[in-house]
Scaffold this active site. Structure first.
Site, PDB file in Angstrom:
ATOM      1  N   LYS A  37       0.882  -1.171   0.000  1.00 41.33           N
ATOM      2  CA  LYS A  37       0.000   0.000   0.000  1.00 41.33           C
ATOM      3  C   LYS A  37       0.914   1.213   0.000  1.00 41.33           C
ATOM      4  O   LYS A  37       1.276   1.738   1.063  1.00 41.33           O
ATOM      5  CB  LYS A  37      -0.914   0.003   1.218  1.00 41.33           C
ATOM      6  CG  LYS A  37      -2.021   1.055   1.134  1.00 41.33           C
ATOM      7  CD  LYS A  37      -3.014   0.910   2.270  1.00 41.33           C
ATOM      8  CE  LYS A  37      -4.113   1.968   2.175  1.00 41.33           C
ATOM      9  NZ  LYS A  37      -5.001   1.760   1.014  1.00 41.33           N
ATOM     10  N   GLY A 118      -4.506   0.486  -3.901  1.00 46.63           N
ATOM     11  CA  GLY A 118      -4.590   1.932  -4.047  1.00 46.63           C
ATOM     12  C   GLY A 118      -5.265   2.567  -2.847  1.00 46.63           C
ATOM     13  O   GLY A 118      -5.387   1.966  -1.777  1.00 46.63           O
ATOM     14  N   LEU A 212     -19.070  -9.130   7.588  1.00 46.11           N
ATOM     15  CA  LEU A 212     -18.460  -9.848   8.701  1.00 46.11           C
ATOM     16  C   LEU A 212     -18.370  -8.919   9.903  1.00 46.11           C
ATOM     17  O   LEU A 212     -17.781  -7.843   9.811  1.00 46.11           O
ATOM     18  CB  LEU A 212     -17.055 -10.346   8.321  1.00 46.11           C
ATOM     19  CG  LEU A 212     -16.978 -11.315   7.132  1.00 46.11           C
ATOM     20  CD1 LEU A 212     -15.519 -11.563   6.763  1.00 46.11           C
ATOM     21  CD2 LEU A 212     -17.674 -12.626   7.461  1.00 46.11           C
TER      22      LEU A 212
END
Length: 235
Positions: A37, A118, A212
């Site tokens: 990242k 991104g 979740l």
């Protein structure tokens, strides 16, 4: 070796969970992995420097292990658009510098599967002249689209897919991620929305992540398939 760029239909579309889960699935198959990242805002100050939660999640899924700085060389504290955070920090982002750093990282740490995440969506600004989409364009990387499943996702997903293709990059696959439980509350309507995405997006679906309560790669990877990625032409 296969390298993909991960983008989303929006901020908080579920990119990091999808990226971590795909890397976890690769690790479960005994493959080497790397999650990157390059630019992250919304970082916490620690004794070791600024640390971003999403980047830390990708570092955990990178095997053999790499340093945090390898995963996230540009970290900024405020949780705002990265180009604004970089400007406030007096460290404006340079497309050339990021591409050069990523290229060196890929050469130094070759892995079976590398995923570069991104920030935000496809057209999020990188600086006054470039957008995040210019990173995969400069590196000629295929793209995986994470669709945040909520009201409005059909338009967001189709527009993003069209933009990716218009920019000359292949859409290697897409992942659906339920970010609004209400969107999936009616099974028939939920299935109808997924059917539209499967029909209209010009790429294989790698899986659908349910909502979740405790998002974790170890759980999420069960809902995803690596097969379409590992059978494509390596980059």
């Amino acid at each position: 070796m296969s390298t993909y760029f991960i983008t989303g239909t929006d901020t908080d579309a579920g990119k990091t969970l999808a990226t971590s889960a795909l890397l976890y699935a690769a690790r479960a198959q005994g493959l080497s992995t790397l999650g990157l990242k390059p630019v992250a805002s919304g970082s916490d100050a620690t004794p070791d420097g600024l640390r971003n939660r999403d980047a830390l999640a990708l570092q955990v899924q990178s095997v053999p292990s790499v340093s945090y700085e390898t995963v996230n060389p540009w970290a900024f504290e405020p949780a705002i658009a990265p180009h604004l955070a970089a400007s406030e920090a007096g460290d404006p982002l340079s497309l050339d510098a990021i591409v050069t750093t990523l290229a060196a990282t890929l050469e130094e740490f070759p892995r079976t599967l590398t995923l570069i995440e991104g920030a935000g969506g496809w057209r999020v600004p990188l600086n006054a002249h470039a957008d995040f989409c210019d990173l995969p364009r400069a590196m000629n990387l295929p793209v995986i689209l994470v669709v945040g499943l909520k009201l409005g996702c059909l338009n967001h997903a189709r527009l993003t897919a069209e933009a990716i293709l218009a920019d000359g990059l292949p859409l290697a696959g897409w992942v659906g991620s339920v970010v609004d439980p209400a969107f999936a509350a009616d099974p028939s309507r939920y299935a109808a929305n997924l059917a539209v995405l499967e029909h209209r997006l010009p790429a294989p679906c790698l899986g659908i992540l349910p909502f979740l309560n405790t998002p974790a790669a170890a759980t999420a990877h069960h809902y995803l398939s690596l097969a379409p990625l590992l059978t494509l032409e390596p980059q």
